[in-house]
Every structure is written in C-alpha cells, then in structure tokens.
Write an enzyme that holds these catalytic residues in place. Sequence first.
Site, short mmCIF file in Angstrom:
data_model
loop_
_atom_site.label_atom_id
_atom_site.label_comp_id
_atom_site.label_asym_id
_atom_site.label_seq_id
_atom_site.Cartn_x
_atom_site.Cartn_y
_atom_site.Cartn_z
N ASP A 98 26.51 81.62 63.71
CA ASP A 98 27.78 82.21 64.16
C ASP A 98 28.86 81.16 64.40
O ASP A 98 28.59 79.95 64.45
CB ASP A 98 27.55 83.01 65.45
CG ASP A 98 26.94 84.38 65.18
OD1 ASP A 98 26.88 84.78 64.01
OD2 ASP A 98 26.51 85.03 66.15
N LYS A 137 32.35 85.40 63.45
CA LYS A 137 33.28 86.48 63.75
C LYS A 137 34.28 86.00 64.79
O LYS A 137 33.90 85.48 65.83
CB LYS A 137 32.54 87.70 64.32
CG LYS A 137 31.53 88.33 63.38
CD LYS A 137 30.77 89.45 64.07
CE LYS A 137 29.71 90.04 63.17
NZ LYS A 137 28.91 91.08 63.87
N MET A 167 34.91 88.27 76.79
CA MET A 167 35.85 88.87 75.82
C MET A 167 37.00 89.61 76.52
O MET A 167 37.36 90.72 76.12
CB MET A 167 35.09 89.82 74.88
CG MET A 167 34.02 89.12 74.07
SD MET A 167 32.96 90.26 73.14
CE MET A 167 31.90 90.92 74.45
#
Length: 258
Positions: free
Chosen positions: A34, A56, A170
């Site tokens: 990732d 991502k 997030m």
Amino acid sequence: MSKVFIVGAGPGDVDLITVKGLKAIQQADVILYDRLVNQELLDEAGERTELVYCGKSPNNHSLSQSSINGLLCKFALQGKTVTRLKGGDPFVFGRGGEEAEALSKRGIPYEIVPGITSGIAAPAYAGIPVTHRDFSSSVAFISGVSKLGIDEEAYWESVVKSMDTLCIYMGVKKLPDICERLIRHGRSADTPIALVQWGTTEHQQTVTGTVSTIVEKAKDIANPSMIVVGEVVKLRDSLQWFESLPQQEENPFHQVVG
C-alpha cells in the site's frame, strides 16, 4: 503449499515492523503493498520477488479493492507465497477483513500478522498516551468517514459520551464537522485536541489546541494524520520526546531491518 500473509507494516517508522511481518516480506514470492508502507521495507524482499503497488489516496485508487482481492487469489492459486503489506494494522481500518473473506471463500490458506496501528503509535510519538490513570480509562478508535446508511448523529453521540479519548482516522478533511459534532454531543469547547501528521516518521508534525481553536491552528495539516481528542493531549507538554531526538541520530535498533 501456497499461503497469503496479510501483514501490518506499522505506522511509518521502518523499525516498527514485527519480526513475523519482516519474515513474511523476506519469504514472499509476491508482495502487494500500500501507499503508506515505508518503502525501505521492500528492500528486505528477495531479488526475484514481484512487487505490486496497490496504493490508495483519498481520491485516487491505483486498484479497486475487488481487484486487489482478485490478485491475492490469483497469485496464491499459482502456488506462490503472497504477502499483502498494509500500513498500520490490517484489521484496524485496513480492509484486511475483506481480503481475508475473499481468500476464505476460495479456500486459500492465509495468516493475519498484526501491526502497530497509527491510532496508538502516532499519539505515542507525539508524547500523548491514549490512556492514563489520571485522565483516561477508555479509548475509541473511530473513522472520520462513516459507513453509508448509519445514523451518524446517534453514532457520534454514543462515542462522544462514552469514551474519554477518541483517536480519529481519516478525519482531516472533516475536522470542522468533527469539532462541531463533539460540542453538539457534550464535549466542552475547551477539550484538548491534537493532530499528528505523518506520525512516527521524520516528517512528523504535531499541532495541538482545543476543539474551538484547532481548525484554524491545523489549517496546514493534511493527510495522513491522526486526530486525538481528550484530556490526555495535555500530557504532550511534559512527555513529548520524539522532537528532541537529534535528527541525525542513528536508531540503535535499526539493524533489525536492513
């Protein structure tokens, strides 16, 4: 027999990989990694190991989750040892559970290798313990991006009223909304709050304030960042240690990797 290892690579500091996670990297035929994985860890892979980037960012996915699931199954069914390398811990907002489900449905053997999640590590490197006998006996790890279909107001009311410390993943883009919800559901506007950007890395930045002031103070902070809410944030004034390390200091444990 082929196997897939779903590995937590830790929060950023290369030395925070587990011994089992490091072995999974070294033994892999294929590594799917990732965006937030420390690139130095890939140096531990064998010369013939195939590296597949699956990164991502908030508005840019190199591969969809279904495509990643498909690749894990494809490589495993080819008889290869596969390591899925994910930032932090694969089962803490890492979608590792979805990948394990895909493997399970195909009857493919797999192991979960936990990693140190940023919800604990980033505050620790900022000098903020998420629990403390005098300030916090409970902590919740929550996402700033709620799953579609849930009652967001009920969700926030529950966590705000029941937990001493909140570690919010997030959430940077929704910081004004988060602060508004915190106050609406009972937190004082004077509640301490911190944002830790790129926690545990040489690029770490920490900004502290209160629920009423943090939006202005943290206007230059971007993802990836951890938001920490609660009285424990006050301890940073006396416990911050990472910033005091000489920049050129060689980590005495660095030879664990490399």
